[in-house]
Design an enzyme around this catalytic site. Structure first.
Site, PDB file in Angstrom:
ATOM      1  N   GLY A 155      -2.537 -62.324  25.363  1.00  8.80           N
ATOM      2  CA  GLY A 155      -3.308 -61.634  26.402  1.00  8.80           C
ATOM      3  C   GLY A 155      -4.289 -60.684  25.738  1.00  8.80           C
ATOM      4  NE  ARG A 156      -5.703 -56.179  29.237  1.00  6.72           N
ATOM      5  CZ  ARG A 156      -4.839 -56.446  30.199  1.00  6.72           C
ATOM      6  NH1 ARG A 156      -5.119 -57.339  31.104  1.00  6.72           N
ATOM      7  NH2 ARG A 156      -3.683 -55.814  30.262  1.00  6.72           N
ATOM      8  CB  ILE A 157      -2.128 -56.188  23.628  1.00  8.20           C
ATOM      9  CG1 ILE A 157      -2.265 -55.218  24.802  1.00  8.20           C
ATOM     10  CG2 ILE A 157      -1.689 -55.424  22.369  1.00  8.20           C
ATOM     11  CD1 ILE A 157      -0.978 -54.517  25.224  1.00  8.20           C
ATOM     12  NE  ARG A 177       3.016 -68.650  30.946  1.00  9.36           N
ATOM     13  CZ  ARG A 177       3.351 -67.768  31.865  1.00  9.36           C
ATOM     14  NH1 ARG A 177       4.352 -68.015  32.652  1.00  9.36           N
ATOM     15  NH2 ARG A 177       2.704 -66.637  32.011  1.00  9.36           N
ATOM     16  CB  ALA A 237       6.137 -57.310  23.751  1.00  6.08           C
ATOM     17  NE  ARG A 238       8.410 -53.193  29.141  1.00  5.88           N
ATOM     18  CZ  ARG A 238       7.346 -52.431  28.894  1.00  5.88           C
ATOM     19  NH1 ARG A 238       6.958 -52.208  27.656  1.00  5.88           N
ATOM     20  NH2 ARG A 238       6.671 -51.864  29.878  1.00  5.88           N
ATOM     21  CD  GLU A 267      12.894 -49.531  24.926  1.00  5.06           C
ATOM     22  OE1 GLU A 267      12.681 -50.344  24.016  1.00  5.06           O
ATOM     23  OE2 GLU A 267      11.987 -48.887  25.500  1.00  5.06           O
ATOM     24  CG  HIS A 285       8.745 -48.132  24.323  1.00  2.17           C
ATOM     25  ND1 HIS A 285       9.485 -48.891  25.189  1.00  2.17           N
ATOM     26  CD2 HIS A 285       7.444 -48.382  24.635  1.00  2.17           C
ATOM     27  CE1 HIS A 285       8.672 -49.564  25.994  1.00  2.17           C
ATOM     28  NE2 HIS A 285       7.423 -49.279  25.667  1.00  2.17           N
ATOM     29  CB  ILE A 286       5.411 -44.479  19.782  1.00  2.12           C
ATOM     30  CG1 ILE A 286       5.661 -45.224  18.454  1.00  2.12           C
ATOM     31  CG2 ILE A 286       6.485 -43.429  20.018  1.00  2.12           C
ATOM     32  CD1 ILE A 286       5.524 -44.368  17.210  1.00  2.12           C
ATOM     33  N   GLY A 287       4.111 -47.558  21.306  1.00  2.00           N
ATOM     34  CA  GLY A 287       2.941 -48.441  21.167  1.00  2.00           C
ATOM     35  C   GLY A 287       1.662 -47.837  21.718  1.00  2.00           C
TER      36      GLY A 287
HETATM   37  C1  GLV Z   1       4.397 -49.572  27.542  1.00  6.69           C
HETATM   38  O1  GLV Z   1       5.364 -50.090  27.083  1.00  6.69           O
HETATM   39  C2  GLV Z   1       3.637 -50.139  28.610  1.00  6.69           C
HETATM   40  O2  GLV Z   1       4.051 -51.154  29.189  1.00  6.69           O
HETATM   41  O3  GLV Z   1       2.588 -49.593  28.911  1.00  6.69           O
END
Ligand code: GLV
Length: 324
Positions: A155-157, A177, A237-238, A267, A285-287
């Site tokens: 996707g965008r990221i 996909r 991501a997650r 988490e 979780h500091i993305g």
């Molecule tokens: C961070 O995890 C977000 O989904 O923005």
């Protein structure tokens, strides 16, 4: 009378100030995690809410807030929101796409470089006073330049991560996909491959999929077994996309060279196995965690809420069926 809203977590004072111009705001600047019970109590009588990606918006929470019209996540991910239940209850849900792409891609790269060269472990070693001076054979890492970057979830990221690979003369492959249009593939010099090829060929595999029941454990023991023993896995991501127990086992047996993780199953609890390993880099979780980006996320969520409660279609509406 201004509509009543809940800001479920701590936000910048500027964001509260903006919201107070439109709403009667119940804030939570102590940042206590409200959970289902806390949200049920605090959402009663509210027309809207600003929520974080870990505030559960479940059918039970929605049932306790019959006057609720909009839930605006200050996150791009929205797996904390039961979207179908929101639509059924006539509650608009929104997220914050776009504003965090660059910052999250930057962290993906920081983690990639970090695991390639074992930076956290080398630093711990130095701080512990274990460094005897330069030695040819210490901390031998993996080259990033000219290596193959694999991206799962384009996707965008994912595309933003791919564009940064140009400066490292990398080969970029991806699996998604749906294949990107040619111009987008050209912009990030990326080639679509099937998932097995991606797993087999990537030297650095970056995960950028949204979490859903379909992406649960998309990387498990079987997938890790296909990867090169010299490869590194990066997850920004997650949690839950990776089977953490299977990853720990692969890292422990050096069937995978290293991993760098910003997100974890369950988490903020961590599988304690990670803590025993030197070939994993761990961040909390500091993305999206630059000041400017977190501000942009919170302001985007505020914009969505202001639109939703003033009869306009929120710019980042996730469930158009709930509109009006
Ligand atoms: C961070 O995890 C977000 O989904 O923005």
């Amino acid at each position: 009378m201004k509509p009543k809203i809940l800001v479920a977590r701590e936000v910048f004072p500027e964001v509260l100030e903006r919201l107070r111009q439109h709403f009667d705001v119940d804030d939570n600047q102590s940042d206590a995690v409200l959970g289902v019970e806390g949200l049920k109590a605090r959402l009663a009588g509210k027309a809207g809410a600003l929520t974080a990606g870990n505030d559960p918006i479940t059918p039970e929470v929605l049932a306790a807030a019959p006057g609720l019209k909009a839930v605006c996540n200050f996150a791009v991910g929205y797996n904390n929101i039961d979207l179908a239940a929101c639509t059924k209850a006539g509650v608009m849900a929104t997220n914050t796409p776009g504003v965090l792409d660059d910052t999250t891609a930057d962290l993906a790269w920081a983690l990639l470089m970090s695991t390639a060269r074992s930076l956290p472990a080398a630093e711990r070693w130095l701080r512990a006073g274990d460094w005897p001076g330069f030695r040819m054979m210490d901390w031998l890492g993996s080259d990033v330049h000219h290596a193959t970057l694999g991206i799962l979830g384009m996707g965008r990221i994912g595309q933003t991560v791919a564009r940064r690979a140009l400066g490292f003369d990398m080969t970029v492959i991806y699996h998604n996909r749906s294949r990107l249009p040619e111009d987008k593939e050209a912009a990030c010099r990326a080639r679509w491959v099937d998932k097995q090829t991606l797993l087999r060929e990537a030297d650095f595999l970056v995960l950028l999929l949204p979490y859903s029941p379909e992406s649960h454990h998309v990387i498990g023991a079987a997938e890790l077994a296909l990867m090169k023993p010299s490869a590194h896995l990066i997850n920004v991501a997650r949690g839950g996309i990776v089977d953490d127990a299977a990853l720990i086992s692969a890292l422990r047996q050096r069937r995978l060279s290293g991993a760098a993780l910003d997100v974890f199953e369950g988490e903020p609890k961590l599988n304690p196995g990670f803590l025993e390993l030197d070939n994993v880099t761990l961040t909390p979780h500091i993305g999206s965690g630059s000041r400017a980006t977190r501000m942009a996320m919170a302001m985007t969520a505020a914009d969505n809420l202001i639109a939703a409660l003033s009869g306009q279609r929120p710019p980042n509406l996730l469930n158009p069926d709930a509109w009006r």
